[in-house]
Design a protein around this motif. Structure first.
Motif, mmCIF file in Angstrom:
data_model
loop_
_atom_site.group_PDB
_atom_site.id
_atom_site.type_symbol
_atom_site.label_atom_id
_atom_site.label_comp_id
_atom_site.label_asym_id
_atom_site.label_seq_id
_atom_site.Cartn_x
_atom_site.Cartn_y
_atom_site.Cartn_z
ATOM 1 N N UNK A 97 -11.214 -36.988 -16.725
ATOM 2 C CA UNK A 97 -11.283 -35.827 -17.610
ATOM 3 C C UNK A 97 -9.906 -35.400 -18.103
ATOM 4 N N UNK A 98 -8.875 -35.648 -17.312
ATOM 5 C CA UNK A 98 -7.519 -35.308 -17.751
ATOM 6 C C UNK A 98 -7.155 -36.101 -19.008
ATOM 7 N N UNK A 99 -7.553 -37.377 -19.046
ATOM 8 C CA UNK A 99 -7.309 -38.190 -20.249
ATOM 9 C C UNK A 99 -8.145 -37.665 -21.416
ATOM 10 N N UNK A 100 -9.410 -37.347 -21.114
ATOM 11 C CA UNK A 100 -10.293 -36.811 -22.153
ATOM 12 C C UNK A 100 -9.692 -35.540 -22.761
ATOM 13 N N UNK A 101 -9.249 -34.626 -21.897
ATOM 14 C CA UNK A 101 -8.719 -33.347 -22.373
ATOM 15 C C UNK A 101 -7.447 -33.542 -23.184
ATOM 16 N N UNK A 118 -4.803 -14.323 -34.682
ATOM 17 C CA UNK A 118 -5.662 -15.375 -34.138
ATOM 18 C C UNK A 118 -4.853 -16.232 -33.183
ATOM 19 N N UNK A 119 -5.371 -16.465 -31.993
ATOM 20 C CA UNK A 119 -4.717 -17.327 -31.019
ATOM 21 C C UNK A 119 -5.470 -18.636 -30.929
ATOM 22 N N UNK A 120 -4.937 -19.523 -30.119
ATOM 23 C CA UNK A 120 -5.612 -20.804 -29.941
ATOM 24 C C UNK A 120 -6.997 -20.587 -29.356
ATOM 25 N N UNK A 121 -7.982 -21.381 -29.763
ATOM 26 C CA UNK A 121 -9.318 -21.247 -29.185
ATOM 27 C C UNK A 121 -9.300 -21.557 -27.691
ATOM 28 N N UNK A 122 -10.285 -20.994 -26.954
ATOM 29 C CA UNK A 122 -10.331 -21.181 -25.503
ATOM 30 C C UNK A 122 -10.329 -22.653 -25.126
ATOM 31 N N UNK A 123 -11.048 -23.466 -25.907
ATOM 32 C CA UNK A 123 -11.125 -24.884 -25.563
ATOM 33 C C UNK A 123 -9.748 -25.524 -25.601
ATOM 34 N N UNK A 124 -8.950 -25.185 -26.619
ATOM 35 C CA UNK A 124 -7.612 -25.759 -26.717
ATOM 36 C C UNK A 124 -6.721 -25.252 -25.592
ATOM 37 N N UNK A 125 -6.849 -23.962 -25.263
ATOM 38 C CA UNK A 125 -6.074 -23.423 -24.151
ATOM 39 C C UNK A 125 -6.421 -24.144 -22.856
ATOM 40 N N UNK A 126 -7.691 -24.449 -22.679
ATOM 41 C CA UNK A 126 -8.095 -25.186 -21.486
ATOM 42 C C UNK A 126 -7.461 -26.563 -21.449
ATOM 43 N N UNK A 180 -4.073 -27.877 -18.513
ATOM 44 C CA UNK A 180 -3.993 -28.960 -17.550
ATOM 45 C C UNK A 180 -2.604 -29.577 -17.487
ATOM 46 N N UNK A 181 -1.769 -29.277 -18.484
ATOM 47 C CA UNK A 181 -0.438 -29.879 -18.527
ATOM 48 C C UNK A 181 0.651 -28.815 -18.467
ATOM 49 N N UNK A 182 0.276 -27.598 -18.102
ATOM 50 C CA UNK A 182 1.229 -26.496 -18.003
ATOM 51 C C UNK A 182 1.219 -25.962 -16.577
ATOM 52 N N UNK A 183 2.077 -26.471 -15.702
ATOM 53 C CA UNK A 183 2.004 -26.117 -14.286
ATOM 54 C C UNK A 183 2.324 -24.658 -14.000
#
Length: 281
Positions: free
Chosen positions: A72-76, A1-9, A13-16
């Motif tokens: 949205x960056x803060x929200x995420x 099991x990997x991280x859910x898509x939402x968490x990957x999203x 945003x913080x992984x350049x």
């Protein structure tokens, strides 16, 4: 099991250094929030948001006049923090992770550790069954008191309608049904499962503690391991699974052999003697 898509999203945003196609999968529309609106959106509090800002986990808002405007960056990022907290990470380790991602850590290395830690240790998925089917499986030799006891042991969970169950392990349920069919009371089996679980949980805790004490002790508490060490750590965790299962299976087999020879052997000897007496008469 990997991280859910939402968490990957959220992480993306913080992984350049993430692949372009991953970055393009982000579909959050632009939106602005006041701190109160943001707190409601992420089901948190303004106090938590300010605390995360003070710890450097959350960037400050843009100022529009005297009002702070969040995006949205803060929200995420707040959703990511909440997700990692639920998974057992501390705020210190979350801070280290975010810093590492911002510096270009390969997300795949983090995902390897995450997957190894959070993947189920069984290939069984919960099965939904009607209460009637479960009782029928046990030939109606199950009392409601026993059902309550099984629920306490998390062998199954009663759904809201009161008529269906979520069975955690059909293997366990089927094995129990076969034993009950031989005449063993279901309640007695539950006592054995409770006893077994206590012992197994202690063994599992001590085994994991050995890894923590002798493999992970070189890392600072709550700090992220160096990126170059992550693949080896993930591999170690994956290797623990079959090794632990083999050790438990071997010891259980040894214990069952000794118990069977001692307890059932005495019964068998008495049966043979009675048979001999019967033949002599």
């Amino acid at each position: 099991m990997t991280l859910p898509d939402s968490t990957l999203n959220f992480i993306a945003q913080y992984a350049p250094n993430l692949k372009k196609e991953t970055e393009q999968s982000l579909t959050f529309p632009d939106k602005e929030y006041t701190i109160d609106e943001l707190a409601r959106a992420v089901e948190s509090t303004t106090r938590n948001i300010r605390a995360y800002q003070d710890r450097g986990l959350l960037p400050p808002p843009k100022l529009r006049g005297r009002k702070g405007i969040y995006s949205n960056a803060h929200y995420s990022r707040l959703r990511l923090i909440a997700d990692l907290l639920e998974r057992g990470y501390t705020l210190n380790s979350i801070g280290d992770l975010l810093q590492a991602l911002e510096k270009g850590m390969d997300l795949r290395n983090f995902m390897g550790i995450e997957s190894a830690l959070t993947s189920p240790w069984t290939d069984e998925a919960p099965v939904r069954m009607s209460m009637e089917s479960v009782l029928e499986l046990y030939n109606n030799k199950v009392t409601m008191e026993a059902v309550s006891k099984a629920v306490e042991l998390d062998l199954f969970r009663i759904e809201e309608d009161g008529k269906h169950l979520q069975v955690r392990s059909m293997r366990t349920l089927n094995a129990g049904a076969e034993l009950v069919a031989t005449g063993i009371p279901f309640e007695k089996l539950l006592d054995i499962i409770k006893m077994l679980r206590g012992n197994v949980e202690q063994v599992a805790s001590e085994l994991v503690k050995l890894v923590a004490d002798h493999v992970l002790d070189k890392y600072d508490n709550d700090a992220m391991p160096p990126e170059e060490d992550m693949p080896a750590l993930a591999e170690l965790i994956w290797r623990l699974r079959p090794l632990a299962e083999m050790a438990v299976h071997a010891e259980l087999a040894r214990a069952m052999e000794n118990a069977a020879n001692h307890l059932l052997g005495d019964k068998l000897e008495m049966l043979i003697k009675n048979l001999e007496k019967s033949n002599e008469s």
